[in-house]
Write a protein that holds these residues in place. Structure first.
Motif, PDB file in Angstrom:
ATOM      1  N   PHE A 186      55.013  11.941  24.475  1.00 54.15           N
ATOM      2  CA  PHE A 186      55.138  11.128  23.254  1.00 54.15           C
ATOM      3  C   PHE A 186      56.417  11.472  22.482  1.00 54.15           C
ATOM      4  CE2 PHE A 186      53.258  10.100  18.877  1.00 54.15           C
ATOM      5  CZ  PHE A 186      53.454   8.734  19.022  1.00 54.15           C
ATOM      6  N   ASN A 187      57.106  12.533  22.940  1.00 56.79           N
ATOM      7  CA  ASN A 187      58.303  13.044  22.275  1.00 56.79           C
ATOM      8  C   ASN A 187      57.988  13.592  20.887  1.00 56.79           C
ATOM      9  OD1 ASN A 187      60.964  13.760  22.444  1.00 56.79           O
ATOM     10  ND2 ASN A 187      61.773  11.792  21.750  1.00 56.79           N
ATOM     11  N   LEU A 188      56.818  14.237  20.810  1.00 58.96           N
ATOM     12  CA  LEU A 188      56.401  14.893  19.574  1.00 58.96           C
ATOM     13  C   LEU A 188      56.758  16.368  19.690  1.00 58.96           C
ATOM     14  CD1 LEU A 188      54.807  14.320  16.893  1.00 58.96           C
ATOM     15  CD2 LEU A 188      52.782  15.177  18.093  1.00 58.96           C
ATOM     16  N   SER A 189      57.467  16.910  18.709  1.00 55.96           N
ATOM     17  CA  SER A 189      57.932  18.298  18.786  1.00 55.96           C
ATOM     18  C   SER A 189      56.768  19.282  18.710  1.00 55.96           C
ATOM     19  CB  SER A 189      58.922  18.583  17.660  1.00 55.96           C
ATOM     20  OG  SER A 189      58.265  18.565  16.412  1.00 55.96           O
ATOM     21  N   LEU A 190      57.031  20.517  19.207  1.00 54.12           N
ATOM     22  CA  LEU A 190      56.014  21.556  19.164  1.00 54.12           C
ATOM     23  C   LEU A 190      55.663  21.906  17.711  1.00 54.12           C
ATOM     24  CD1 LEU A 190      54.236  23.576  20.697  1.00 54.12           C
ATOM     25  CD2 LEU A 190      56.151  25.188  20.656  1.00 54.12           C
ATOM     26  N   LYS A 191      56.654  21.855  16.817  1.00 56.01           N
ATOM     27  CA  LYS A 191      56.370  22.153  15.405  1.00 56.01           C
ATOM     28  C   LYS A 191      55.464  21.086  14.797  1.00 56.01           C
ATOM     29  CE  LYS A 191      60.530  24.870  14.522  1.00 56.01           C
ATOM     30  NZ  LYS A 191      61.805  25.002  13.784  1.00 56.01           N
ATOM     31  N   SER A 192      55.642  19.819  15.211  1.00 59.64           N
ATOM     32  CA  SER A 192      54.754  18.758  14.737  1.00 59.64           C
ATOM     33  C   SER A 192      53.334  18.963  15.260  1.00 59.64           C
ATOM     34  CB  SER A 192      55.281  17.392  15.172  1.00 59.64           C
ATOM     35  OG  SER A 192      56.513  17.109  14.547  1.00 59.64           O
ATOM     36  N   VAL A 193      53.240  19.431  16.506  1.00 62.10           N
ATOM     37  CA  VAL A 193      51.919  19.744  17.067  1.00 62.10           C
ATOM     38  C   VAL A 193      51.280  20.874  16.270  1.00 62.10           C
ATOM     39  CG1 VAL A 193      50.685  20.635  19.083  1.00 62.10           C
ATOM     40  CG2 VAL A 193      52.508  18.965  19.380  1.00 62.10           C
ATOM     41  N   GLY A 194      52.072  21.936  15.998  1.00 63.08           N
ATOM     42  CA  GLY A 194      51.550  23.064  15.228  1.00 63.08           C
ATOM     43  C   GLY A 194      51.120  22.665  13.827  1.00 63.08           C
ATOM     44  N   ALA A 195      51.956  21.839  13.159  1.00 63.78           N
ATOM     45  CA  ALA A 195      51.610  21.387  11.808  1.00 63.78           C
ATOM     46  C   ALA A 195      50.347  20.539  11.821  1.00 63.78           C
ATOM     47  CB  ALA A 195      52.770  20.591  11.222  1.00 63.78           C
ATOM     48  N   SER A 196      50.197  19.687  12.841  1.00 67.66           N
ATOM     49  CA  SER A 196      49.006  18.844  12.962  1.00 67.66           C
ATOM     50  C   SER A 196      47.758  19.690  13.192  1.00 67.66           C
ATOM     51  CB  SER A 196      49.179  17.850  14.113  1.00 67.66           C
ATOM     52  OG  SER A 196      50.289  17.022  13.893  1.00 67.66           O
ATOM     53  N   MET A 197      47.852  20.690  14.099  1.00 66.95           N
ATOM     54  CA  MET A 197      46.709  21.563  14.378  1.00 66.95           C
ATOM     55  C   MET A 197      46.338  22.379  13.154  1.00 66.95           C
ATOM     56  SD  MET A 197      45.515  21.110  17.428  1.00 66.95           S
ATOM     57  CE  MET A 197      44.535  22.595  17.593  1.00 66.95           C
ATOM     58  N   ALA A 198      47.338  22.838  12.417  1.00 64.55           N
ATOM     59  CA  ALA A 198      47.063  23.595  11.192  1.00 64.55           C
ATOM     60  C   ALA A 198      46.338  22.714  10.170  1.00 64.55           C
ATOM     61  CB  ALA A 198      48.366  24.133  10.612  1.00 64.55           C
ATOM     62  N   THR A 241      60.672   7.219  14.478  1.00 62.57           N
ATOM     63  CA  THR A 241      61.353   8.386  15.061  1.00 62.57           C
ATOM     64  C   THR A 241      62.356   8.963  14.068  1.00 62.57           C
ATOM     65  OG1 THR A 241      63.015   6.949  16.077  1.00 62.57           O
ATOM     66  CG2 THR A 241      61.096   7.544  17.419  1.00 62.57           C
ATOM     67  N   LEU A 242      62.693  10.242  14.290  1.00 61.22           N
ATOM     68  CA  LEU A 242      63.677  10.937  13.463  1.00 61.22           C
ATOM     69  C   LEU A 242      65.053  10.808  14.095  1.00 61.22           C
ATOM     70  CD1 LEU A 242      61.543  14.149  12.806  1.00 61.22           C
ATOM     71  CD2 LEU A 242      61.955  12.276  11.185  1.00 61.22           C
ATOM     72  N   GLU A 243      66.037  11.369  13.435  1.00 58.20           N
ATOM     73  CA  GLU A 243      67.415  11.271  13.936  1.00 58.20           C
ATOM     74  C   GLU A 243      67.603  11.952  15.287  1.00 58.20           C
ATOM     75  OE1 GLU A 243      70.042  12.749  10.988  1.00 58.20           O
ATOM     76  OE2 GLU A 243      69.647  11.123   9.539  1.00 58.20           O
ATOM     77  N   ASP A 244      66.833  13.022  15.529  1.00 57.70           N
ATOM     78  CA  ASP A 244      66.968  13.731  16.805  1.00 57.70           C
ATOM     79  C   ASP A 244      66.192  13.058  17.940  1.00 57.70           C
ATOM     80  OD1 ASP A 244      64.382  14.267  16.061  1.00 57.70           O
ATOM     81  OD2 ASP A 244      64.582  16.450  16.100  1.00 57.70           O
ATOM     82  N   GLY A 245      65.535  11.940  17.648  1.00 57.53           N
ATOM     83  CA  GLY A 245      64.828  11.194  18.683  1.00 57.53           C
ATOM     84  C   GLY A 245      63.359  11.527  18.803  1.00 57.53           C
ATOM     85  N   THR A 246      62.909  12.584  18.108  1.00 62.37           N
ATOM     86  CA  THR A 246      61.496  12.942  18.166  1.00 62.37           C
ATOM     87  C   THR A 246      60.693  12.053  17.223  1.00 62.37           C
ATOM     88  OG1 THR A 246      61.805  14.634  16.459  1.00 62.37           O
ATOM     89  CG2 THR A 246      62.010  15.341  18.756  1.00 62.37           C
ATOM     90  N   VAL A 247      59.389  12.009  17.446  1.00 58.68           N
ATOM     91  CA  VAL A 247      58.505  11.148  16.649  1.00 58.68           C
ATOM     92  C   VAL A 247      58.407  11.671  15.213  1.00 58.68           C
ATOM     93  CG1 VAL A 247      56.114  10.389  16.350  1.00 58.68           C
ATOM     94  CG2 VAL A 247      57.170  10.356  18.619  1.00 58.68           C
ATOM     95  N   ASP A 248      58.566  10.743  14.275  1.00 52.63           N
ATOM     96  CA  ASP A 248      58.369  11.059  12.854  1.00 52.63           C
ATOM     97  C   ASP A 248      56.883  10.892  12.562  1.00 52.63           C
ATOM     98  OD1 ASP A 248      58.327  11.366  10.137  1.00 52.63           O
ATOM     99  OD2 ASP A 248      59.580   9.622   9.693  1.00 52.63           O
ATOM    100  N   LEU A 249      56.128  11.986  12.717  1.00 53.61           N
ATOM    101  CA  LEU A 249      54.673  11.900  12.606  1.00 53.61           C
ATOM    102  C   LEU A 249      54.237  11.518  11.201  1.00 53.61           C
ATOM    103  CD1 LEU A 249      52.059  12.271  14.214  1.00 53.61           C
ATOM    104  CD2 LEU A 249      52.024  14.666  13.476  1.00 53.61           C
ATOM    105  N   ILE A 292      57.370  21.357   6.619  1.00 54.57           N
ATOM    106  CA  ILE A 292      58.452  22.042   5.903  1.00 54.57           C
ATOM    107  C   ILE A 292      58.342  23.555   6.105  1.00 54.57           C
ATOM    108  CG2 ILE A 292      59.398  22.527   3.616  1.00 54.57           C
ATOM    109  CD1 ILE A 292      58.479  19.691   2.801  1.00 54.57           C
ATOM    110  N   ALA A 293      57.097  24.051   6.073  1.00 52.97           N
ATOM    111  CA  ALA A 293      56.869  25.491   6.261  1.00 52.97           C
ATOM    112  C   ALA A 293      57.315  25.942   7.645  1.00 52.97           C
ATOM    113  CB  ALA A 293      55.400  25.815   6.035  1.00 52.97           C
ATOM    114  N   PHE A 294      57.131  25.082   8.626  1.00 52.64           N
ATOM    115  CA  PHE A 294      57.524  25.435   9.988  1.00 52.64           C
ATOM    116  C   PHE A 294      59.040  25.579  10.125  1.00 52.64           C
ATOM    117  CE2 PHE A 294      53.237  24.468  11.335  1.00 52.64           C
ATOM    118  CZ  PHE A 294      53.069  25.251  12.463  1.00 52.64           C
TER     119      PHE A 294
END
Length: 546
Positions: A186-198, A241-249, A292-294
């Motif tokens: 899905f091109n979702l970053s690991l930090k987005s996954v971590g923020a979602s799980m948190a 999506t964000l500027e780097d191409g990853t999904v803007d969750l 932001i914390a990530f």
């Protein structure tokens, strides 16, 4: 001389008192000596056991490595003991972690070392095992096609997920693996996954359910059905999506704010996916803060590690590992010393097994006089050695009870003499037992050779009998076939004779019938008024015409 001084000091108390004191002193020294021997033996056994178990683990790891050498094994051992001494983690857990790291594809010495060190810090900071930390680290790196140099960044993301959410590294390791491949797709970053799980776990959803909900939500947004696409298009909802191409969750989820639950159901039919989307939408502010914390999570694992490592229990674990490292080094020396002897013994037992223990028993029986003679001589040497030691003990005791006479030189000379005799006795007995053993083995080998010759002769004899039986068997078959053919010929001859007899009988029967017929015809001619001659001529003429 220290013992001598003790005797001089207590000598004033009298001979009886001196003897009693000596008995106590000697008893204590003997007790200390026995205890020291037992402790030393215990240390040797413990060291060898620790070193052997550790060596087994290292060998298992090197089976996964390409071009591993003896130096690889040594360097690997140093690496693991260094990490154990720095982290306080158990060596077996670190060895398992190293195995998992190499098994996950990070087989290079440098990259596997980086991962092991980072896994140990995550394990301490996240209160989990080294193997568990290594598993979640390698899973995340492989899912996002990252190299080992990203290990700290991944570790910090996972640790921050634990800090911000209501979960543990152990729980994340057991379930987050199902999310990572879909997040990568899905091109979702690991930090987005971590923020979602948190965010999900902090909202009261347990880690396993949160992982399933997030995975299904990603699938629903990445590959919506045709009807879902139609509704999303009507509402103007799309994956941003964000500027780097990853999904803007956050941007994507904010589009669902205020949307009726029934409409969301049309877009996302899966109940588990709805759980993930609705929970994140309802807590989109927390999700944004977590993201932001990530961004400032770099170094969080190291900070947690430094806090945990100062605890008393962890320091005791480090102390234990340091002791174990010393024991392992001692054990390695012992193994290095005795392993060639063990290998030699195993080779000798293999040789004995090949010779045959039945032959060995027969050889022992035949060599019994030599064995008894050797044992007798060894016993004599032992008795002489004991006698020499008793004499030396007598000199020492005499020196102790005569404080005004110094017999140190005589004792030293006697002690050197005894040591030399013991050395020569040991060497001599060694040669005697070696000769005895070689004699027994030679005899057993001779018996084995004789047995093999006898077996070979018996085998050849059996083979000859079998060949003979085979030859007679073929001859018998040929004779049987010949006799069967002869019998068939005789049967045919008999049948021919019988056929000829039947034919002759039939001809005779026909002739008799013809004769009777002729007689009847003649009789008929006579009765018709012809003379006998006329009747005969008529009949003959008729037959000729016929």
């Amino acid at each position: 001389m220290a013992t001598k001084n003790v005797i001089l000091k207590i000598g004033a108390k009298g001979v009886k008192g001196t003897a009693t004191a000596l008995k106590k002193v000697s008893g204590s020294l003997l007790s200390i000596g026995k205890s020291a021997s037992l402790v030393g033996a215990g240390f040797a056994v413990l060291s060898t056991k620790l070193a052997g178990d550790f060596q087994k683990g290292l060998l298992e790891v090197t089976t996964l490595m390409k071009d591993s050498t003896e130096n690889t094994l040594k360097n690997l051992g140093k690496e693991l003991t260094n990490v154990a001494n720095a982290s306080g983690l158990a060596l077996d857990s670190l060895t398992k972690a190293k195995y998992d790291i190499v098994s996950a594809g990070f087989s290079g010495a440098a990259e596997s070392a980086i991962l092991l060190e980072q896994a140990s810090k995550l394990a301490v900071a996240g209160v989990t095992s080294a193997a568990g930390a290594a598993d979640i680290l390698t899973s995340a790196l492989n899912a996002f096609d990252a190299e080992a140099d990203k290990a700290q960044e991944v570790s910090d993301t996972l640790f921050t997920t634990m800090q911000l959410g209501k979960t543990t590294i152990t729980e994340l390791g057991a379930s987050i693996g199902q999310v990572l491949p879909f997040a990568k797709s899905f091109n979702l970053s690991l930090k987005s996954v971590g923020a979602s799980m948190a965010t999900l776990t902090a909202s009261g959803i347990n880690t396993a359910e949160a992982s399933t909900a997030l995975k299904n939500a990603i699938v629903a947004l990445e590959t919506p059905s045709d009807s879902s696409k139609k509704v999303m298009k009507e509402l103007g909802i799309e994956v941003k999506t964000l500027e780097d191409g990853t999904v803007d969750l956050v941007g994507t989820l904010k589009q669902f704010e205020g949307v009726d639950a029934q409409i969301i159901k049309k877009i996302i039919p899966s109940i588990q996916a709805q759980l993930g989307v609705k929970t994140l939408v309802n807590n989109v502010g927390d999700l944004e803060e977590n993201l932001i914390a990530f961004e400032g999570s770099l170094g969080s694992t190291e900070t947690g590690f430094q806090k945990m490592i100062k605890g008393f229990n962890k320091q005791m674990s480090i102390l234990k590992n340091n002791f174990n490292t010393v024991f392992i080094e001692i054990g390695n020396v012992i193994i290095e010393t005795i392993q060639p002897m063990i290998e030699s013994l195993n080779a000798e037992f293999k040789k004995l097994n090949e010779i045959g223990f039945d032959n060995l028993a027969s050889a022992l029986k035949e060599q019994l006089p030599l064995i008894l003679s050797t044992l007798s001589k060894a016993f004599q040497f032992a008795m002489i050695d004991i006698e020499n030691r008793i004499d030396l003990l007598g000199l020492k005791f005499q020196n102790l009870i005569t404080p005004f006479t110094d017999m140190s030189e005589i004792i030293n000379a006697k002690q050197l003499e005894n040591e030399e005799f013991t050395r020569l006795s040991v060497d001599t007995m060694g040669l005697m037992f070696t000769n005895m053993y070689n004699g027994v083995i030679a005899k057993a080998q001779e018996l084995k050779t004789e047995q093999e010759k006898a077996n070979k002769a018996l085998t050849e004899q059996n083979k000859a009998v079998e060949d003979s039986d085979l030859k007679f068997g073929v001859l018998g078959k040929q004779l049987k076939k010949f006799f069967n053919l002869k019998r068939t010929g005789i049967d045919l001859d008999v049948q021919t004779v019988q056929a000829k007899q039947s034919e002759l009988f039939l001809e005779q029967k026909l002739s008799a019938e013809k004769a009777r017929q002729l007689q009847n015809e003649v009789k008929g001619a006579v009765l018709s008024g012809q003379s006998a001659n006329q009747a005969m001529r008529s009949v003959v003429k008729a037959k000729i015409m016929e």
